[in-house]
Design a protein around this motif. Sequence first.
Motif, PDB file in Angstrom:
ATOM      1  N   LYS A  94      -3.586  -6.593   3.086  1.00 49.68           N
ATOM      2  CA  LYS A  94      -4.406  -5.626   3.822  1.00 49.68           C
ATOM      3  C   LYS A  94      -4.285  -4.210   3.282  1.00 49.68           C
ATOM      4  N   GLY A  95      -3.391  -3.985   2.309  1.00 49.49           N
ATOM      5  CA  GLY A  95      -3.241  -2.639   1.765  1.00 49.49           C
ATOM      6  C   GLY A  95      -1.804  -2.324   1.405  1.00 49.49           C
ATOM      7  N   PHE A  96      -1.541  -1.037   1.191  1.00 48.84           N
ATOM      8  CA  PHE A  96      -0.228  -0.572   0.751  1.00 48.84           C
ATOM      9  C   PHE A  96       0.571  -0.042   1.942  1.00 48.84           C
ATOM     10  N   MET A  97       1.869  -0.295   1.908  1.00 48.98           N
ATOM     11  CA  MET A  97       2.785   0.244   2.907  1.00 48.98           C
ATOM     12  C   MET A  97       4.088   0.606   2.216  1.00 48.98           C
ATOM     13  N   THR A  98       4.746   1.633   2.727  1.00 46.30           N
ATOM     14  CA  THR A  98       6.033   2.033   2.171  1.00 46.30           C
ATOM     15  C   THR A  98       6.813   2.820   3.213  1.00 46.30           C
ATOM     16  N   PRO A  99       8.126   2.711   3.230  1.00 43.33           N
ATOM     17  CA  PRO A  99       8.928   3.514   4.165  1.00 43.33           C
ATOM     18  C   PRO A  99       8.783   5.004   3.884  1.00 43.33           C
TER      19      PRO A  99
ATOM     20  N   ALA B  51      13.061   7.850  12.584  1.00 38.21           N
ATOM     21  CA  ALA B  51      12.839   7.070  13.798  1.00 38.21           C
ATOM     22  C   ALA B  51      13.829   5.918  13.931  1.00 38.21           C
ATOM     23  N   LEU B  52      14.159   5.261  12.818  1.00 39.95           N
ATOM     24  CA  LEU B  52      15.003   4.072  12.874  1.00 39.95           C
ATOM     25  C   LEU B  52      16.492   4.383  12.789  1.00 39.95           C
ATOM     26  N   LEU B  53      16.854   5.435  12.054  1.00 35.84           N
ATOM     27  CA  LEU B  53      18.271   5.731  11.831  1.00 35.84           C
ATOM     28  C   LEU B  53      18.732   7.025  12.480  1.00 35.84           C
TER      29      LEU B  53
ATOM     30  N   LEU C 248      15.265  -3.523   8.809  1.00 36.45           N
ATOM     31  CA  LEU C 248      14.915  -2.717   9.981  1.00 36.45           C
ATOM     32  C   LEU C 248      13.464  -2.262   9.914  1.00 36.45           C
ATOM     33  N   TRP C 249      13.033  -1.874   8.722  1.00 37.29           N
ATOM     34  CA  TRP C 249      11.665  -1.385   8.554  1.00 37.29           C
ATOM     35  C   TRP C 249      10.647  -2.501   8.775  1.00 37.29           C
TER      36      TRP C 249
END
Length: 206
Positions: A32-37, A44-46, A163-164
């Motif tokens: 569906k496309g590009f994703m990256t942290p 938000a997570l750490l 986690l991501w």
Amino acid sequence: MTSKNGVLVNPVLLPAAIMFCSPALNSFVFPKGFMTPTVEDVFALLGLPPNGIMCHPNMDKWETKKYELPNVTLTDFISLQCKSDLMSFQEECSFFLYWICKYLVNVSSTTSVAQFVPIAKNLDSNVKVALAPFFLGHFYRSMFLYSTQQKNSHHGPLWFIQLWVYSYFPKLAPSPKRSQTPHTYGQMWMLGRYVLGSISKFKNYF
């Protein structure tokens, strides 16, 4: 890690996620496309601060206190540095250095890395350090090495991938137990969404 609560490692998720990683783009290429942290994800997570002074070798240029880097393994690092009940500058810096090397960056060397000493000294001096972009840079580096070099073991904060992925693809995450006590707002939301059948409200807990 950055929490007392351990994370149950999913040994299948990491290599599966890396299969979608593009070393040229440093991002995940999904159908569906590009994703990256991003830095926002790290915050938000750490909970690592996204702003503050940037991490670089000369960031303690004006720091007059001297720190002696012990040449010992990480296993003996803390025990040899804790010498008295009264916390000293040497001991506090050693704690921050140990935390960075072993849990945050997860260095491959068995000894503490001298390049992280300036960060430890600034943290000890209560200086606000931009740890989120610092962590993200090491994450991208370890992700690139993992996807391009075949080795028996890789180091670096690759645990962040799990986690991501869980945060953006919650169907891949294990369902929380009904009896589990939530430690964070994120766990409260997951508990209400996937166990109780409705999104938790703030007033339900406070």
